[in-house]
Scaffold this motif. Structure first.
Motif, mmCIF file in Angstrom:
data_model
loop_
_atom_site.group_PDB
_atom_site.id
_atom_site.type_symbol
_atom_site.label_atom_id
_atom_site.label_comp_id
_atom_site.label_asym_id
_atom_site.label_seq_id
_atom_site.Cartn_x
_atom_site.Cartn_y
_atom_site.Cartn_z
ATOM 1 N N VAL A 70 0.837 -1.282 0.047
ATOM 2 C CA VAL A 70 -0.084 -0.083 -0.088
ATOM 3 C C VAL A 70 0.904 1.203 -0.192
ATOM 4 N N THR A 71 0.217 2.487 -0.170
ATOM 5 C CA THR A 71 0.999 3.567 -0.282
ATOM 6 C C THR A 71 1.090 4.390 0.865
ATOM 7 N N ASP A 72 0.286 4.060 1.965
ATOM 8 C CA ASP A 72 0.355 4.750 3.241
ATOM 9 C C ASP A 72 -0.030 4.166 4.277
ATOM 10 N N ILE A 73 0.745 3.515 5.140
ATOM 11 C CA ILE A 73 0.418 2.586 6.162
ATOM 12 C C ILE A 73 -0.360 3.382 7.289
ATOM 13 N N THR A 74 0.035 4.833 7.202
ATOM 14 C CA THR A 74 -0.730 5.580 8.590
ATOM 15 C C THR A 74 -1.977 5.779 8.326
ATOM 16 N N THR A 101 4.774 1.993 0.700
ATOM 17 C CA THR A 101 5.813 2.588 -0.043
ATOM 18 C C THR A 101 5.709 4.251 -0.089
ATOM 19 N N ASP A 102 5.004 4.761 0.855
ATOM 20 C CA ASP A 102 4.990 6.099 0.889
ATOM 21 C C ASP A 102 4.913 7.035 -0.516
ATOM 22 N N GLU A 103 3.957 6.189 -1.099
ATOM 23 C CA GLU A 103 4.150 6.882 -2.671
ATOM 24 C C GLU A 103 5.236 7.022 -3.243
ATOM 25 N N GLN A 104 6.280 6.354 -2.993
ATOM 26 C CA GLN A 104 7.544 6.492 -3.749
ATOM 27 C C GLN A 104 7.923 5.315 -4.653
ATOM 28 N N GLN A 105 7.777 5.350 -5.750
ATOM 29 C CA GLN A 105 7.919 4.602 -6.836
ATOM 30 C C GLN A 105 9.187 3.619 -6.731
ATOM 31 N N GLN A 106 10.224 4.179 -6.279
ATOM 32 C CA GLN A 106 11.332 3.507 -6.007
ATOM 33 C C GLN A 106 11.203 2.298 -4.980
ATOM 34 N N GLU A 129 1.857 7.003 -7.110
ATOM 35 C CA GLU A 129 1.400 8.197 -7.837
ATOM 36 C C GLU A 129 1.929 8.139 -9.241
ATOM 37 N N GLY A 130 1.505 8.263 -10.259
ATOM 38 C CA GLY A 130 2.286 8.327 -11.596
ATOM 39 C C GLY A 130 3.088 7.080 -11.899
ATOM 40 N N TYR A 131 2.909 5.957 -11.418
ATOM 41 C CA TYR A 131 3.768 4.999 -11.467
ATOM 42 C C TYR A 131 4.236 4.755 -12.968
ATOM 43 N N ALA A 132 5.511 4.720 -13.170
ATOM 44 C CA ALA A 132 5.809 4.398 -14.767
ATOM 45 C C ALA A 132 7.433 3.521 -14.639
ATOM 46 N N GLY A 133 7.280 2.547 -13.609
ATOM 47 C CA GLY A 133 8.387 1.786 -13.574
ATOM 48 C C GLY A 133 8.410 0.481 -14.471
ATOM 49 N N GLU A 134 9.076 -0.279 -14.158
ATOM 50 C CA GLU A 134 9.231 -1.603 -14.923
ATOM 51 C C GLU A 134 8.740 -2.877 -14.296
ATOM 52 N N MET A 135 8.244 -2.426 -13.198
ATOM 53 C CA MET A 135 7.986 -3.702 -12.128
ATOM 54 C C MET A 135 6.824 -4.459 -13.002
ATOM 55 N N LEU A 136 6.040 -3.861 -13.566
ATOM 56 C CA LEU A 136 4.889 -4.787 -14.402
ATOM 57 C C LEU A 136 5.387 -5.637 -15.357
ATOM 58 N N GLU A 137 6.229 -5.225 -16.053
ATOM 59 C CA GLU A 137 6.637 -6.093 -17.287
ATOM 60 C C GLU A 137 7.391 -7.205 -16.541
ATOM 61 N N ASN A 138 8.318 -6.929 -15.452
ATOM 62 C CA ASN A 138 9.141 -7.700 -14.459
ATOM 63 C C ASN A 138 8.156 -8.846 -14.089
ATOM 64 N N MET A 139 7.132 -8.601 -13.533
ATOM 65 C CA MET A 139 6.145 -9.429 -12.961
ATOM 66 C C MET A 139 5.624 -10.433 -13.884
ATOM 67 N N LEU A 140 5.254 -9.746 -15.086
ATOM 68 C CA LEU A 140 4.622 -10.440 -16.162
ATOM 69 C C LEU A 140 5.689 -11.716 -16.503
ATOM 70 N N ALA A 141 7.093 -11.161 -16.817
ATOM 71 C CA ALA A 141 8.073 -11.934 -17.292
ATOM 72 C C ALA A 141 8.391 -13.061 -16.451
ATOM 73 N N ASN A 142 7.917 -12.846 -14.945
ATOM 74 C CA ASN A 142 8.473 -13.925 -14.114
ATOM 75 C C ASN A 142 7.011 -14.601 -13.725
ATOM 76 N N HIS A 143 5.963 -14.191 -14.186
ATOM 77 C CA HIS A 143 4.664 -15.058 -13.896
ATOM 78 C C HIS A 143 4.252 -14.968 -12.524
ATOM 79 N N VAL A 144 4.109 -13.767 -12.003
ATOM 80 C CA VAL A 144 3.792 -13.367 -10.576
ATOM 81 C C VAL A 144 2.321 -13.194 -10.536
ATOM 82 N N PRO A 145 1.221 -13.910 -10.360
ATOM 83 C CA PRO A 145 -0.163 -13.534 -10.219
ATOM 84 C C PRO A 145 -0.073 -12.153 -9.442
#
Lengths: 343, 343
Positions: A70-74, A101-106, A129-145
């Motif tokens: 999640v983006t904000d545990i508080t 994540t505190d809204e941090q993409q990294q 917010e505004g996520y534009a990283g590569e995690m998605l592709e990565n997850m797809l490539a590694n077949h993570v549901p």
DNA sequence: CTGAAAGCGCTTACAG
DNA sequence: CTGAAAGCGCTTACAG
């Protein structure tokens, strides 16, 4: 002191059986004679044996662990979502790891990477917010549901999404204010690079248009989903905009707290001078005087729904049509909204 | 679809090296020729290789994971503690698993068991109320380094404890009310089977005695650390106790919310008719109008301290004298307390 | 009903 | 600078 924990071999040796026999006793699989079972159980007791899940998981190619990011545990909204996820998963013998994540993409990218390394079985993700990283592709490539929660991003066609009906939520909040007679309604939204921020503003715009009110750009502001953002924008509005709006609409609970605080600090009476309505409630436990008119989503149900979808994905990996699940919202009218004062 | 993820062997094959060489590249250990490194890195890229932490952990006999087990994840106090723990642990490359027991001993025992099976490196535990299970022995028998947080239990001599100074906290809150002139002061504590509940009441008793006030048993009530408990006991008091106390002291933030709500519902003015002071604050983000006089602990620092101690235990398992770390508390005076009305 | 062998994916300890 | 062998703790697949 740092003696090693006992392993299945220690138990086997002590019970004078093969390790596989101990395994059968521990997992209740296959046939075991009562006498052997008892001998093994005694040895387990004596040695304080605890099976090593790492080894089991390595063998099974399955960890029975999923993660919720999640983006904000508080924000109590997210801890309540977490409850829903946890209850459903635990009922299926799946453990949940809770990440923030505190809204941090990294941080998000880091967590996803880390969790994949830990061989997580599945993921429930609130994108930053505004996520534009590569995690998605990565997850797809590694077949993570995985399930995407709360927010949509432009190119996430490959994932099931569970989210609230933000357009409708923004719409019915605004309609409520319009029905009370307000025409100058200010909206403090969250980030414009988060779908919920945009959609709640879109609902607001639609309601205005339906009532023949031309949206005033000065009255729609995007910021962050934080108390500070709500406070700053409200103060700025009070100082600069004339005539002032007669009602304010905030896009989440934290923005509302900031806005309310700003109105208090400037001595503006709610709802006498300005009505205040918000998206998302504060939990009753923390709120001695529920005061704000609010559109609520059911965060617990949201967590349950997301978890249920993920569990289905995990157990029945064949049938997983990608879906966009949109959950309903509901209006609760309280004392913070009233008809505008006659001038 | 569910193709397997690539392993170190796949990478090795592709780069035409031995698995151990891939391992060296991934972990940056030992000498590798630039040319080999590049070939391996290319293969890693092409195959989307992610190291399997399960296997690493199994080999290393170390997971780099610790867990934090708290009693109520919906209380911002604990989410803030969690932050402190997480920040310190992450700085040491240790991941934190966050677990919630709802004050249920069985859930705590379950979690500890589960976590030991998952080969957790260490634990930070808030014991549930009146805890009397066998987890402790179990952990000792299996040599799991652990820190006890917030609460002490009678027979936990073998563990380092990190907690707030509850006796002093109860004392200075009560002294503040006494200094304002109050003499009939009611204390709503939490569970009497939790050390913090007992100690805060003890601080209250000491302050009264110091001011020559004989403690009235009717004015000291134990309940739970929840809003409901605070609400119920306050209502009961308002209905039954005459003359009413002129001040109420609650043992945590949730009890305070319940008590405040009860006073509101009965139209009792705070602090006009009854002053209200509490242990633990509500976070500013959720609280537009900070109103309650309060003794605060620093939950973030508490989490940091506990994590730091645990990390020390993990890295330097030789030097671990068992300690009882007591952290300071601080009084913040706000508008909810005032001198008692003259009669 | 019980067990010996092989392997999950990685790394230690040794060799060269 | 690189690799073959063995083993972390468990379980699958096969045998008896």
């Amino acid at each position: 002191m740092s003696k090693k924990r006992s392993t299945i071999r220690d138990v086997a040796r002590r019970a004078k059986v093969a390790p596989i026999t101990v395994s059968r006793v521990v997992n209740n699989s296959g046939y075991i004679s009562t006498e052997t079972r008892q001998r093994v159980e005694a040895a387990i007791q004596e040695l304080n044996y605890i099976p090593n899940t790492l080894a089991q998981s390595l063998r099974h190619q399955k960890t029975n662990m999923v993660a919720l990011i999640v983006t904000d545990i508080t924000n109590p909204f997210w801890t309540t979502v977490a409850r829903g996820v946890e209850d459903v998963c635990n009922a299926h013998n799946v453990n949940v790891i809770f990440c923030n994540t505190d809204e941090q993409q990294q941080k998000l990218d880091n967590y996803v990477n880390l969790l994949m390394q830990r061989q997580i079985d599945g993921l429930i993700i609130v994108p930053t917010e505004g996520y534009a990283g590569e995690m998605l592709e990565n997850m797809l490539a590694n077949h993570v549901p995985s399930i995407i929660l709360d927010r949509i991003l432009p190119d996430w066609h490959h994932h099931t999404v569970v989210r609230g009906d933000s357009v409708t939520g923004g719409y019915i909040l605004t309609k409520h204010l319009l029905d009370l007679g307000h025409r100058r309604i200010m909206m403090l939204s969250g980030s414009s690079s988060v779908s919920t921020g945009l959609e709640r503003a879109e609902g607001y715009r639609r309601a205005l248009l339906e009532y023949g009110v031309t949206p005033d750009p000065a009255l729609l502001r995007f910021g962050k989903f934080t108390q500070q953002s709500g406070y700053d924008i409200t103060i700025e509005m009070l100082d600069r905009i004339h005539p002032r709006p007669t009602a304010i609409l905030t896009a989440n609970n934290f923005i509302a707290v900031g806005s309310q605080k700003a109105l208090d600090d400037r001595g503006v009476d709610i709802p006498g001078e300005i009505s205040l309505a918000t998206y998302d409630d504060l939990p009753a436990q923390l709120n001695p005087r529920p005061f704000l008119t609010t559109v609520i989503q059911d965060p617990y149900a949201m967590g349950q729904e997301a978890a249920q979808r993920l569990i289905t994905l995990l157990t029945d990996s064949s049938s997983h049509p990608i879906q966009d699940i949109v959950l309903p919202v509901r209006l609760i009218i309280r004392a913070s909204t009233a008809p505008p004062r006659q001038t």
